[in-house]
Every structure is written in C-alpha cells, then in structure tokens.
Write an enzyme that holds these catalytic residues in place. Structure first.
Site, PDB file in Angstrom:
ATOM      1  N   ASN A   7     -13.377  -2.874   8.044  1.00 34.07           N
ATOM      2  CA  ASN A   7     -13.229  -2.117   6.803  1.00 34.07           C
ATOM      3  C   ASN A   7     -13.979  -2.880   5.709  1.00 34.07           C
ATOM      4  OD1 ASN A   7     -12.476  -0.800   4.514  1.00 34.07           O
ATOM      5  ND2 ASN A   7     -10.286  -1.264   4.659  1.00 34.07           N
ATOM      6  N   TRP A   8     -15.131  -2.359   5.346  1.00 35.04           N
ATOM      7  CA  TRP A   8     -15.969  -3.059   4.359  1.00 35.04           C
ATOM      8  C   TRP A   8     -15.480  -2.865   2.923  1.00 35.04           C
ATOM      9  CZ3 TRP A   8     -21.962  -2.975   5.604  1.00 35.04           C
ATOM     10  CH2 TRP A   8     -22.195  -3.859   6.671  1.00 35.04           C
ATOM     11  N   LYS A   9     -14.523  -1.936   2.731  1.00 38.89           N
ATOM     12  CA  LYS A   9     -14.021  -1.659   1.374  1.00 38.89           C
ATOM     13  C   LYS A   9     -15.208  -1.369   0.445  1.00 38.89           C
ATOM     14  CE  LYS A   9     -10.003  -4.307   2.534  1.00 38.89           C
ATOM     15  NZ  LYS A   9      -8.840  -5.077   2.128  1.00 38.89           N
ATOM     16  N   HIS A  14      -4.554   3.806   3.251  1.00 41.26           N
ATOM     17  CA  HIS A  14      -4.682   2.363   2.988  1.00 41.26           C
ATOM     18  C   HIS A  14      -3.872   1.996   1.747  1.00 41.26           C
ATOM     19  CE1 HIS A  14      -6.310  -1.599   2.315  1.00 41.26           C
ATOM     20  NE2 HIS A  14      -6.819  -1.555   3.529  1.00 41.26           N
ATOM     21  N   GLU A  63      -4.419   0.028  -0.549  1.00 37.77           N
ATOM     22  CA  GLU A  63      -5.189  -0.067  -1.794  1.00 37.77           C
ATOM     23  C   GLU A  63      -5.318   1.295  -2.470  1.00 37.77           C
ATOM     24  OE1 GLU A  63      -8.578  -2.126  -0.184  1.00 37.77           O
ATOM     25  OE2 GLU A  63      -7.390  -3.961  -0.022  1.00 37.77           O
ATOM     26  N   GLU A 103      -0.439  -2.613   8.381  1.00 30.92           N
ATOM     27  CA  GLU A 103      -0.992  -3.588   7.441  1.00 30.92           C
ATOM     28  C   GLU A 103       0.058  -3.925   6.385  1.00 30.92           C
ATOM     29  OE1 GLU A 103      -5.609  -3.381   7.416  1.00 30.92           O
ATOM     30  OE2 GLU A 103      -4.862  -2.081   5.846  1.00 30.92           O
ATOM     31  N   GLY A 135      -5.689  -9.695   2.232  1.00 28.57           N
ATOM     32  CA  GLY A 135      -6.474 -10.547   1.338  1.00 28.57           C
ATOM     33  C   GLY A 135      -5.771 -11.805   0.854  1.00 28.57           C
ATOM     34  N   SER A 167      -5.651 -10.081   6.611  1.00 22.22           N
ATOM     35  CA  SER A 167      -6.127 -11.468   6.693  1.00 22.22           C
ATOM     36  C   SER A 167      -6.500 -11.934   8.100  1.00 22.22           C
ATOM     37  CB  SER A 167      -5.087 -12.427   6.106  1.00 22.22           C
ATOM     38  OG  SER A 167      -4.934 -12.203   4.724  1.00 22.22           O
ATOM     39  N   GLY A 183     -12.105  -8.584   4.785  1.00 26.55           N
ATOM     40  CA  GLY A 183     -13.037  -9.639   4.387  1.00 26.55           C
ATOM     41  C   GLY A 183     -13.895 -10.205   5.507  1.00 26.55           C
TER      42      GLY A 183
HETATM   43  P1  13P Z   1      -8.344  -8.434   4.761  1.00 24.77           P
HETATM   44  O1  13P Z   1      -8.730  -8.645   6.196  1.00 24.77           O
HETATM   45  O2  13P Z   1      -9.447  -8.780   3.815  1.00 24.77           O
HETATM   46  O3  13P Z   1      -7.046  -9.071   4.442  1.00 24.77           O
HETATM   47  O4  13P Z   1      -8.138  -6.855   4.572  1.00 24.77           O
HETATM   48  C1  13P Z   1      -7.345  -6.171   5.460  1.00 24.77           C
HETATM   49  C2  13P Z   1      -7.482  -4.723   5.207  1.00 24.77           C
HETATM   50  O5  13P Z   1      -7.065  -4.235   4.165  1.00 24.77           O
HETATM   51  C3  13P Z   1      -8.154  -3.924   6.212  1.00 24.77           C
HETATM   52  O6  13P Z   1      -8.001  -2.563   5.968  1.00 24.77           O
END
Ligand code: 13P
Length: 240
Positions: free
Chosen positions: A6-8, A95, A97, A164, A170, A201, A223
């Site tokens: 997931n590159w966000k 998600h 976020e 998650e 993160g 993470s 990340g």
């Molecule tokens: P991180 O691996 O950066 O913690 O993010 C996880 C995530 O939100 C994947 O969708």
C-alpha cells in the site's frame, strides 16, 4: 501468501523505476507459486504500473473507491468501474486512514458492493484503536466492522480481510504473537473461511516474528513496501 504493497499518497512516475528489482527477484523466487504480490499505488500510477508489470504475475490494485457505482457529479472522486478500466484488479476499502476522516461503515458497505459489482477483489480493512484495545473491546469492534461493512453481501469469496490495528500503523509496534493469532482466529471463525492478512508496521525485522503466526495468509505493507529492498526482504524472510 499475499504481500500487498500500500503506497498510500506516495509515488510519482519515476517511482516505477524501482519495480524491476521486485520483478527480477520474483521471477526466480523458488516459492513463487505460493506467493501473490499486489501493488496498490495512488490512482495516478495504476495504468503506468500495469504496463510495467505486463510480463510479470504481480498485480495492481487501488487504495479506495467512491461508494457510488454509477457516474456522477462527484468532483475529485473515482468509482470502482473506472479503476477496473485502467487495470486495477483489487481495491483496498475501509482503511483506518479513511475511517478516521469520516468514512462510515455504511459507506464502506456501499464501496464493497460497488467494487464486487465491478469485478474487483476487495481488501477489506478492519482494526481497533489503541483506546479500544485498552478497553478490551477489540473483538466487539471487529465484529461490528465486519457486520456493517459486509451487510447484505452473501458471497464473500472475493473479499480478503486485512486486520490492521490502528495503533500499529506507522508506529513500529506490532501485536503480541498470541494476541494476533487469537484475533486472526476470531476473524476467520466469524467470516467462515476468508483469507486474513495482517497490516501495521510490517518490516524486514519483525517479519521474523510474524512469520511464525501460522494462521496469517499474508501482509498489507505500508512504509516498507516503497523500498524494493525491504519489500523483497520481507518476502524472502517469510520463507526461511
Ligand atoms: P505501515 O506498514 O506503514 O505501518 O502501514 C500499514 C498500512 O496502513 C497498510 O495499509
């Protein structure tokens, strides 16, 4: 095992230059047959990425879609069939976020229905906040997210669950192995046989611990997925 990147909101056209490293690695990876790699870049990169990956078995997905499956006056939005038309095969929905900024369980439910209708596979994210974990209501929270998110969806064969925990995204923190095993077990029982991935993470260090949690079917990686070396390391280490 699924390894989903997931590159966000990261990545421009040049970022695709790093893909060849992962493609080369994967071409000769011994466990290739049991691995599925999926990249979920920002929408702007879906088409160029599918083109770069043409000769590879790596697939591409999106990170979200609009809840409306027809077209309409929704400035800045993209629906599931538009994502499908540029090469996405998957879409991440729910998600944290996005939940955090007002995405409700009802919207998530509509998004999932729309995605399935467009023949996209869904990566459905669920997870508790730190406060909910402290109150020991994780299972209750997950149960509600599943119930409302999948309301009136009978066929869940094209839905992967990504567990998650919000507090692990993160932050460098991951759940204790026993807790994670138990939660994944709970979700699988509740869902009757879906694949369950873990996200939060995941990195080349903690994969050595995570890989022993035997009921996990893969990882949703934020990340670390933007760095091809780390991403490859995670995949390799899951198997040795
Ligand atoms: P991180 O691996 O950066 O913690 O993010 C996880 C995530 O939100 C994947 O969708």
């Amino acid at each position: 095992m699924y390894f989903i990147a997931n590159w966000k909101m990261f990545g421009v056209l040049n970022s695709l230059n790093s893909l060849h490293k992962v493609m080369n690695f994967f071409k000769s990876f011994k466990k290739k047959k049991s691995v599925k790699i999926i990249y979920c870049p920002p929408n702007t990169l879906i088409r160029p990425m599918t083109k770069r990956l043409l000769k590879s078995t790596i697939e591409v997905g999106a990170q979200n879609c609009h809840e409306n499956d027809s077209y309409g006056a929704f400035t800045g939005s993209v629906n599931s069939s538009m994502l499908k038309s540029v090469g996405a095969k998957y879409v991440i929905i729910g998600h944290s976020e996005n939940r955090q900024f007002g995405e409700t369980n009802r919207m998530i439910n509509l998004k999932i229905k729309s995605a399935l209708k467009s023949n996209l596979k869904v990566i459905f994210c669920i997870g508790e906040t730190l406060q909910e974990k402290r109150k020991k209501i994780t299972k209750k929270v997950l149960s509600k997210q599943i119930k409302l998110g999948l309301n009136k969806i009978k066929d869940n064969r094209n839905i992967l669950i990504a567990y998650e925990p919000v507090w692990s995204i993160g932050t460098g923190l991951i759940p204790k192995p026993k807790d994670l095993f138990d939660t994944v077990y709970f979700i699988k029982k509740r869902m009757k046989s879906n694949k369950v991935l873990y996200g939060g993470s995941v990195n080349p260090k903690n994969i050595n611990q995570l890989k022993f949690i035997t009921n996990i079917d893969g990882y949703l990686i934020g990340g670390a997925s933007q760095d091809p070396k780390k991403f490859i390391d995670i995949i390799k280490k899951s198997y040795n």
